[in-house]
Design a protein around this motif. Structure first.
Motif, short mmCIF file in Angstrom:
data_model
loop_
_atom_site.label_atom_id
_atom_site.label_comp_id
_atom_site.label_asym_id
_atom_site.label_seq_id
_atom_site.Cartn_x
_atom_site.Cartn_y
_atom_site.Cartn_z
N SER A 83 5.43 2.29 -14.50
CA SER A 83 4.80 2.51 -13.20
C SER A 83 4.24 1.23 -12.61
CB SER A 83 3.67 3.54 -13.33
OG SER A 83 2.61 3.04 -14.11
N ALA A 84 3.98 0.21 -13.46
CA ALA A 84 3.48 -1.07 -12.96
C ALA A 84 4.47 -1.70 -12.00
CB ALA A 84 3.19 -2.01 -14.12
N GLU A 125 -0.91 -0.57 -22.40
CA GLU A 125 -1.23 -0.70 -20.97
C GLU A 125 -2.72 -0.97 -20.74
OE1 GLU A 125 -0.43 1.78 -16.84
OE2 GLU A 125 -0.51 2.85 -18.76
N ALA A 126 -3.57 -0.21 -21.43
CA ALA A 126 -5.01 -0.36 -21.22
C ALA A 126 -5.50 -1.74 -21.63
CB ALA A 126 -5.76 0.72 -22.00
N ASP A 133 -8.51 -0.70 -13.84
CA ASP A 133 -7.90 0.11 -14.89
C ASP A 133 -6.62 0.81 -14.42
OD1 ASP A 133 -9.09 1.85 -13.16
OD2 ASP A 133 -10.38 2.82 -14.66
N LYS A 134 -6.16 0.40 -13.24
CA LYS A 134 -4.88 0.91 -12.73
C LYS A 134 -4.11 -0.25 -12.11
CE LYS A 134 -6.42 5.61 -11.62
NZ LYS A 134 -6.54 6.63 -10.55
N TRP A 135 -2.81 -0.19 -12.19
CA TRP A 135 -1.99 -1.26 -11.63
C TRP A 135 -2.18 -1.35 -10.13
CZ3 TRP A 135 -0.33 -4.65 -14.92
CH2 TRP A 135 -0.10 -4.26 -16.23
N GLN A 138 4.54 0.49 -8.72
CA GLN A 138 3.28 0.26 -8.01
C GLN A 138 3.30 -1.09 -7.29
OE1 GLN A 138 0.52 2.01 -7.40
NE2 GLN A 138 1.26 3.85 -8.43
N LEU A 139 3.94 -2.08 -7.90
CA LEU A 139 4.05 -3.37 -7.23
C LEU A 139 4.87 -3.25 -5.96
CD1 LEU A 139 3.60 -6.39 -7.04
CD2 LEU A 139 5.52 -6.74 -8.60
N GLN A 140 5.95 -2.48 -6.03
CA GLN A 140 6.77 -2.26 -4.83
C GLN A 140 5.93 -1.67 -3.71
OE1 GLN A 140 9.99 0.55 -5.35
NE2 GLN A 140 9.98 1.04 -3.18
#
Length: 204
Positions: free
Chosen positions: A114-115, A58-59, A82-84, A118-120
């Motif tokens: 979670s990506a 992820e990173a 550094d976060k979605w 988070q998009l939702q």
């Protein structure tokens, strides 16, 4: 290899992105030509292309996307993604109409589930109120359906347009073979019988 056919698909995809906000899902089996189709449709439009490499964690993936987005949007060097949620916020607020493509999007389910959620959230809060156009492409049809089309899925009913890129018909595949100098109808039929309508295999 030249770009062959796909006239109807190109027209459909171009129509999907001219009226933002637009949330477009393009699906189809591997090597069927989804990426080529998308990039051909956008060749005269400003766009950002992000490829989900599930061999990266992820990173590492966020660092790669950070550099691409910062360059495309001319963001200051101190900006960190550094976060979605940060990534999507920038895409939906700083893009100024730039079309964003996330290729092999379904792989995010293994890199960072979670990506997707988070998009939702970001689309519901920011994207749908903006001039954003996002195209999500995926080759694992089962996962794409689980993400977008199943009731209760994270992005269920978010897509403003969704379509499948299918293998070429024999008549369309003939144009590729003619371009490669295979003029015999019998030979064309033999080749199509072996490899079907997957454009990439003709290149090989």
């Amino acid at each position: 290899m030249d770009f062959f056919n796909r006239v109807e698909e190109l027209a459909l995809l171009r129509d999907c992105v001219i009226k933002p906000p637009a949330f477009v899902v393009v699906r189809g089996r591997r090597r069927v030509g989804k990426t080529s189709l998308i990039l051909k449709a956008l060749e005269k439009r400003e766009h950002v292309y992000l490829y989900v490499d599930d061999k990266k964690n992820e990173a590492a993936l966020l660092r790669e996307f950070e550099e691409i987005v910062k360059t495309a949007f001319k963001l200051p060097a101190y900006v960190k993604i550094d976060k979605w949620s940060y990534l999507y916020e920038i895409l939906f607020t700083q893009g100024n109409g730039v079309i964003v493509v996330i290729d092999e999007f379904q792989r995010l389910s293994s890199v960072s589930p979670s990506a997707i959620t988070q998009l939702q959230d970001s689309w519901d809060r920011l994207g749908i109120k903006s001039k954003s156009v996002i195209i999500l492409s995926g080759s694992n049809v089962g996962l794409i359906k689980n993400i977008f089309m199943s009731s209760g899925a994270p992005l269920f009913k978010r897509a403003t347009a969704e379509f499948a890129v299918k293998p070429l018909s024999f008549l369309k595949a003939r144009e590729i073979l003619l371009g490669f100098g295979v003029s015999s109808f019998e030979e064309q039929l033999k080749v199509y019988a072996v490899i079907g309508g997957i454009p990439y295999y003709y290149f090989l």
